[in-house]
Write an enzyme that holds these catalytic residues in place. Structure first.
Site, PDB file in Angstrom:
ATOM      1  N   GLU A 148       0.826  -1.209   0.000  1.00 59.45           N
ATOM      2  CA  GLU A 148       0.000   0.000   0.000  1.00 59.45           C
ATOM      3  C   GLU A 148       0.859   1.257   0.000  1.00 59.45           C
ATOM      4  OE1 GLU A 148      -3.007  -0.233  -0.646  1.00 59.45           O
ATOM      5  OE2 GLU A 148      -3.265  -2.382  -0.295  1.00 59.45           O
ATOM      6  N   HIS A 151       1.927   2.023  -3.432  1.00 62.25           N
ATOM      7  CA  HIS A 151       0.930   2.781  -4.188  1.00 62.25           C
ATOM      8  C   HIS A 151       1.092   4.281  -3.941  1.00 62.25           C
ATOM      9  CE1 HIS A 151      -1.517  -0.183  -6.144  1.00 62.25           C
ATOM     10  NE2 HIS A 151      -1.865  -0.804  -5.031  1.00 62.25           N
ATOM     11  N   GLU A 224      -0.795  -2.525  -9.885  1.00 59.48           N
ATOM     12  CA  GLU A 224      -0.779  -3.543  -8.844  1.00 59.48           C
ATOM     13  C   GLU A 224       0.509  -4.347  -8.895  1.00 59.48           C
ATOM     14  OE1 GLU A 224      -2.767  -4.009  -6.243  1.00 59.48           O
ATOM     15  OE2 GLU A 224      -3.759  -2.185  -6.938  1.00 59.48           O
TER      16      GLU A 224
END
Length: 297
Positions: A148, A151, A224
């Site tokens: 995360e 990201h 991703e």
């Protein structure tokens, strides 16, 4: 009810901001002065303002909406060793990634899940579900957190919003050109734009919007893989693989128990997908992600 209210407020803000910008630009209508046809320059500005505005407003309020939509509790003062470990781990991973410490939260979902959001990399939120904390060990949770944070560090949220804004712009633009053409050629309307224009435009927007989402979803799947790589780099490759394998096992159990379509680990749909479904999926298949990590991609 809360989601509907947020949706209406968001759209109200978009309309207000777009109307002000259009007035400042002197774009009061995209119809040609003659009353027939379109002023393509004015139309493009109109579509760009509305298309980008919706995407940008969603980005700027994404953290606020995520907190309320998921019931995320932000950890300010750790209540236990687990929460203390979460804060320390996120701080360490953030420093390694070169970003400011994000807010850290836990949301009350039984599925293994996590998300990151925020309008820029130095003002982000990273949250994990209670189910993920209950099912995974620290190595796996650390890898998920690193994923995360990857990201955030990669600026995925901003880039995705920009891409969505551009897609919105051209969907609106070409839908209105199609609507105008059908109105004049099929309905023979030469004096202004009639009902045929508006109906055709709505249908064209729906069709073009679905097709255009393939572009957005392709980028989403690509990011991703990048975030998985970040998880392997910031934490450990083995931890990232084990985390994905844990999600794969949970997905399998959900399918076997005929759970409804509610398992979204990292946003992954629990149902089996067809090749066509892959085109519209926001996340790659788990087996593809695991294979990429095993091959060192």
């Amino acid at each position: 009810m809360m989601r509907i209210g947020l949706f209406l407020l968001t759209n109200l803000a978009v309309v207000l901001v777009a109307s002000i910008v259009l007035s400042l630009l002197g774009v009061n209508s995209y119809f040609a002065a003659s009353g027939s046809g379109l002023d393509l320059g004015a139309l493009l500005v109109f579509c760009a303002v509305f298309g980008m505005a919706g995407s940008m407003v969603s980005l700027f309020i994404s953290k606020w909406m995520a907190k309320r939509g998921t019931g995320t509790r932000i950890i300010t003062q750790p209540r236990n060793n687990q929460e203390q470990w979460l804060l320390v781990t996120v701080e360490r991973l953030s420093k390694k990634a070169g970003i400011a410490m994000p807010e850290v939260g836990i949301f009350p979902a039984q599925e293994s899940n996590a998300f990151a959001t925020g309008w820029n990399k130095n003002d982000a939120l990273v949250a994990v579900s209670q189910g993920l904390l209950d099912r995974m060990d620290q190595e796996q949770v650390e890898a998920v957190l690193a994923h995360e944070i990857g990201h955030v560090a990669n600026g995925d949220m901003v880039t995705l919003s920009l891409i969505q804004g551009v897609v919105n712009t051209f969907v609106m633009f070409f839908a209105r050109i199609i609507g105008s053409t059908v109105d004049r050629v099929v309905f023979k309307n030469e004096n202004g734009h009639g009902l045929g224009f508006f109906i055709t435009t709505i249908i064209a927007e729906l069709v073009l919007g679905i097709l255009a989402s393939i572009i957005v979803m392709k980028f989403s799947r690509w990011r991703e893989f990048r975030a998985d790589h970040a998880g392997a780099t910031l934490a450990s490759r083995q931890g990232m693989i084990r985390a994905l394998q844990g999600l794969q096992l949970e997905q399998k159990r959900a399918l076997e128990s005929s759970m409804p379509d509610s398992l979204y680990a990292f946003g992954i749909n629990g149902n089996l997908r067809s090749k066509l479904g892959d085109l519209f999926a926001s996340h790659p298949r788990l087996e593809d992600r695991i294979r990429a990590l095993q091959q060192g991609a």
